[in-house]
Design a protein around this motif. Structure first.
Motif, PDB file in Angstrom:
ATOM      1  N   THR A 190       7.401  -1.139   1.612  1.00  0.00           N
ATOM      2  CA  THR A 190       8.811  -0.813   1.328  1.00  0.00           C
ATOM      3  C   THR A 190       9.114   0.685   1.420  1.00  0.00           C
ATOM      4  O   THR A 190      10.273   1.058   1.581  1.00  0.00           O
ATOM      5  CB  THR A 190       9.203  -1.267  -0.087  1.00  0.00           C
ATOM      6  N   ASP A 191       8.111   1.550   1.216  1.00  0.00           N
ATOM      7  CA  ASP A 191       8.326   2.996   1.138  1.00  0.00           C
ATOM      8  C   ASP A 191       9.064   3.344  -0.164  1.00  0.00           C
ATOM      9  O   ASP A 191       8.454   3.845  -1.097  1.00  0.00           O
ATOM     10  CB  ASP A 191       9.105   3.518   2.359  1.00  0.00           C
ATOM     11  N   ASP A 192      10.372   3.082  -0.182  1.00  0.00           N
ATOM     12  CA  ASP A 192      11.206   3.455  -1.336  1.00  0.00           C
ATOM     13  C   ASP A 192      12.163   2.316  -1.662  1.00  0.00           C
ATOM     14  O   ASP A 192      13.326   2.337  -1.238  1.00  0.00           O
ATOM     15  CB  ASP A 192      12.010   4.716  -1.000  1.00  0.00           C
ATOM     16  N   GLY A 228       0.506   6.909   6.994  1.00  0.00           N
ATOM     17  CA  GLY A 228       1.833   6.448   6.609  1.00  0.00           C
ATOM     18  C   GLY A 228       2.763   6.534   7.808  1.00  0.00           C
ATOM     19  O   GLY A 228       2.908   7.594   8.411  1.00  0.00           O
ATOM     20  N   HIS A 229       3.329   5.408   8.195  1.00  0.00           N
ATOM     21  CA  HIS A 229       4.270   5.275   9.316  1.00  0.00           C
ATOM     22  C   HIS A 229       3.558   5.270  10.677  1.00  0.00           C
ATOM     23  O   HIS A 229       3.266   4.229  11.218  1.00  0.00           O
ATOM     24  CB  HIS A 229       5.380   6.338   9.274  1.00  0.00           C
ATOM     25  N   GLY A 230       3.342   6.428  11.285  1.00  0.00           N
ATOM     26  CA  GLY A 230       2.688   6.440  12.595  1.00  0.00           C
ATOM     27  C   GLY A 230       3.553   5.900  13.716  1.00  0.00           C
ATOM     28  O   GLY A 230       3.052   5.545  14.791  1.00  0.00           O
ATOM     29  N   LEU A 283       0.811  -1.227   0.000  1.00  0.00           N
ATOM     30  CA  LEU A 283       0.000   0.000   0.000  1.00  0.00           C
ATOM     31  C   LEU A 283       0.840   1.271   0.000  1.00  0.00           C
ATOM     32  O   LEU A 283       0.338   2.344  -0.308  1.00  0.00           O
ATOM     33  CB  LEU A 283      -0.905   0.021   1.247  1.00  0.00           C
ATOM     34  N   HIS A 284       2.108   1.165   0.392  1.00  0.00           N
ATOM     35  CA  HIS A 284       2.913   2.389   0.566  1.00  0.00           C
ATOM     36  C   HIS A 284       4.252   2.255  -0.164  1.00  0.00           C
ATOM     37  O   HIS A 284       5.229   1.768   0.386  1.00  0.00           O
ATOM     38  CB  HIS A 284       3.133   2.651   2.054  1.00  0.00           C
ATOM     39  N   ARG A 285       4.243   2.636  -1.426  1.00  0.00           N
ATOM     40  CA  ARG A 285       5.461   2.592  -2.246  1.00  0.00           C
ATOM     41  C   ARG A 285       5.474   3.850  -3.110  1.00  0.00           C
ATOM     42  O   ARG A 285       4.508   4.146  -3.797  1.00  0.00           O
ATOM     43  CB  ARG A 285       5.458   1.332  -3.114  1.00  0.00           C
ATOM     44  N   HIS A 286       6.593   4.580  -3.060  1.00  0.00           N
ATOM     45  CA  HIS A 286       6.713   5.815  -3.851  1.00  0.00           C
ATOM     46  C   HIS A 286       7.346   5.504  -5.207  1.00  0.00           C
ATOM     47  O   HIS A 286       8.417   4.894  -5.262  1.00  0.00           O
ATOM     48  CB  HIS A 286       7.610   6.823  -3.135  1.00  0.00           C
ATOM     49  N   LEU A 287       6.694   5.979  -6.258  1.00  0.00           N
ATOM     50  CA  LEU A 287       7.279   5.829  -7.598  1.00  0.00           C
ATOM     51  C   LEU A 287       8.679   6.462  -7.636  1.00  0.00           C
ATOM     52  O   LEU A 287       9.619   5.893  -8.186  1.00  0.00           O
ATOM     53  CB  LEU A 287       6.359   6.507  -8.622  1.00  0.00           C
ATOM     54  N   VAL A 334      -2.149   9.858   4.930  1.00  0.00           N
ATOM     55  CA  VAL A 334      -1.259  10.969   5.282  1.00  0.00           C
ATOM     56  C   VAL A 334      -0.015  10.424   5.983  1.00  0.00           C
ATOM     57  O   VAL A 334      -0.129   9.601   6.897  1.00  0.00           O
ATOM     58  CB  VAL A 334      -1.983  11.984   6.217  1.00  0.00           C
ATOM     59  N   HIS A 335       1.158  10.871   5.542  1.00  0.00           N
ATOM     60  CA  HIS A 335       2.390  10.583   6.278  1.00  0.00           C
ATOM     61  C   HIS A 335       2.313  11.371   7.595  1.00  0.00           C
ATOM     62  O   HIS A 335       2.312  12.610   7.558  1.00  0.00           O
ATOM     63  CB  HIS A 335       3.617  11.086   5.523  1.00  0.00           C
ATOM     64  N   ALA A 336       2.249  10.685   8.706  1.00  0.00           N
ATOM     65  CA  ALA A 336       2.125  11.398   9.978  1.00  0.00           C
ATOM     66  C   ALA A 336       2.791  10.624  11.106  1.00  0.00           C
ATOM     67  O   ALA A 336       2.815   9.394  11.098  1.00  0.00           O
ATOM     68  CB  ALA A 336       0.640  11.601  10.308  1.00  0.00           C
TER      69      ALA A 336
END
Ligand SMILES: [Zn+2]
Length: 359
Positions: A292-294, A235-237, A24-28, A211-213
């Motif tokens: 993975t995030d990035d 995102g993260h938390g 769900l959380h991967r940046h192009l 939201v990244h928070a």
């Protein structure tokens, strides 16, 4: 052998690799292959400190010599902006990001991207780069048999672009854009008051919000993300553990956390993996997911992250299918698509677990 009495002789990597996965959380912008960077640089005359992929690595990837540091991590992205030098380059990067996810047995991916990052260096329009990403992702998802949805990312430091980006995202919902994300420096730009209207409008038009928070910022950033911006996921938390009220909010409202352990280690958000709160959150009943995030900046795959979650953080292997299912349940899909996805993963995870855990 059942997954409950995992044998050290069994290959942990192949068990986890074989699981059908959700991300769900991967940046192009954090998913560019090193070899592709060099080729794009050659073809388009991108000005770089070096053209050699290995020598390029420390400029765009976290390496052992780097101290864990949030700003240093973000600095890797600024050089990457130079690579989006043509329509073909943007499309190639988007295509390969999807292909790489599929190669890791990810069957459902939500890929987020910031049109500003892709467009600004060359003066492209935000709408054009968005269309290029959509076209490339569509082709890759068919070629590699993976379902993909897109999330448009707004940077906290660039709120002036929020209305235009949101309009584009709303207009292209039938092309696979499902949500908005807010990212960037949440320590300096924690106040989201100026973004409330645009996020509320996005939600009323059918977009989901993440939201990244409380990654590097205070737990209260989760409260404002949920209560003011209408975030369904965070995102993260990681910093939520500092506030019992925020933990309570996450549990009461069933807010899913998109957690990214290696990224948190590399940015210095957690000092050691065993200090990462993902397993504790799970035990508290908060829906957590692993991401993975990035992947290229962190030099990891989702399989790596799930291995890290068991080996480094101590989450029992038998829980991983539940964590993957958490991600399917939190996908930014409407009914009946959501139920179809969850049922597919429930069945596929059961079958894969039984197959891979029997010798
Ligand atoms: Zn992120």
């Amino acid at each position: 052998m059942s997954i409950n009495n995992y044998s050290p002789f069994h290959d942990l990597r192949s068990i986890i690799f074989n699981l059908p996965k959700v991300e769900l959380h991967r940046h192009l912008e954090g998913s560019l292959r090193l070899a592709t960077l060099s080729e794009i640089a050659y073809e388009n005359g991108v000005d770089l400190p070096t053209m050699d992929p290995e020598e390029l690595r420390p400029f765009v990837q976290v390496v052992e010599a780097d101290d864990p540091d949030f700003k240093g991590f973000l600095a890797k992205f600024s050089l990457l902006r130079r690579f989006y030098s043509s329509r073909e380059a943007v499309m190639r990067v988007a295509y390969e990001a999807v292909a790489d996810a599929a190669a890791d047995n990810i069957y459902y991916l939500e890929l987020r991207f910031n049109p500003v990052a892709l467009a600004l260096n060359q003066g492209f329009s935000f709408e054009d780069v968005t269309d290029w990403v959509i076209e490339a992702v569509d082709k890759a998802s068919v070629d590699h048999q993976i379902e993909v949805r897109l999330i448009v990312l707004i940077n906290r430091m660039e709120p002036q672009y929020a209305p235009e980006l949101t309009e584009i995202a709303v207009a292209k919902q039938d092309k696979g854009i499902v949500g908005l994300d807010l990212a960037g420096d949440e320590q300096t730009f924690g106040d989201v008051t100026g973004l409330v209207k645009v996020f509320q409008w996005a939600k009323s038009e059918g977009l989901f919000v993440t939201v990244h928070a409380a990654e590097a910022g205070p737990p209260s950033n989760i409260t404002s993300a949920v209560e003011k911006l209408g975030a369904e996921r965070i995102g993260h938390g990681v910093q939520a553990m500092r506030s019992i009220d925020v933990i309570d909010l996450l549990r009461r409202q069933n807010i899913t956390l998109e957690m990214c352990p290696t990224s948190n280690l590399q940015t210095g958000i957690v000092g050691r993996l065993h200090q990462h709160p993902v397993y504790a959150y799970h035990q508290l009943g908060i829906p957590v997911t692993i991401n993975t995030d990035d992947p290229s900046i962190c030099n990891i795959t989702l399989t790596d992250e799930l291995i890290v979650t068991t080996r480094g953080i101590g989450m029992p292997l038998r829980i991983l299918p539940d964590i993957i299912l958490n991600a399917a349940k939190a996908a930014f899909l409407r009914e009946p698509e959501k139920t179809r996805l969850v049922n597919w993963f429930r069945k596929a995870l059961n079958e894969t677990f039984i197959t891979t855990s029997l010798d």
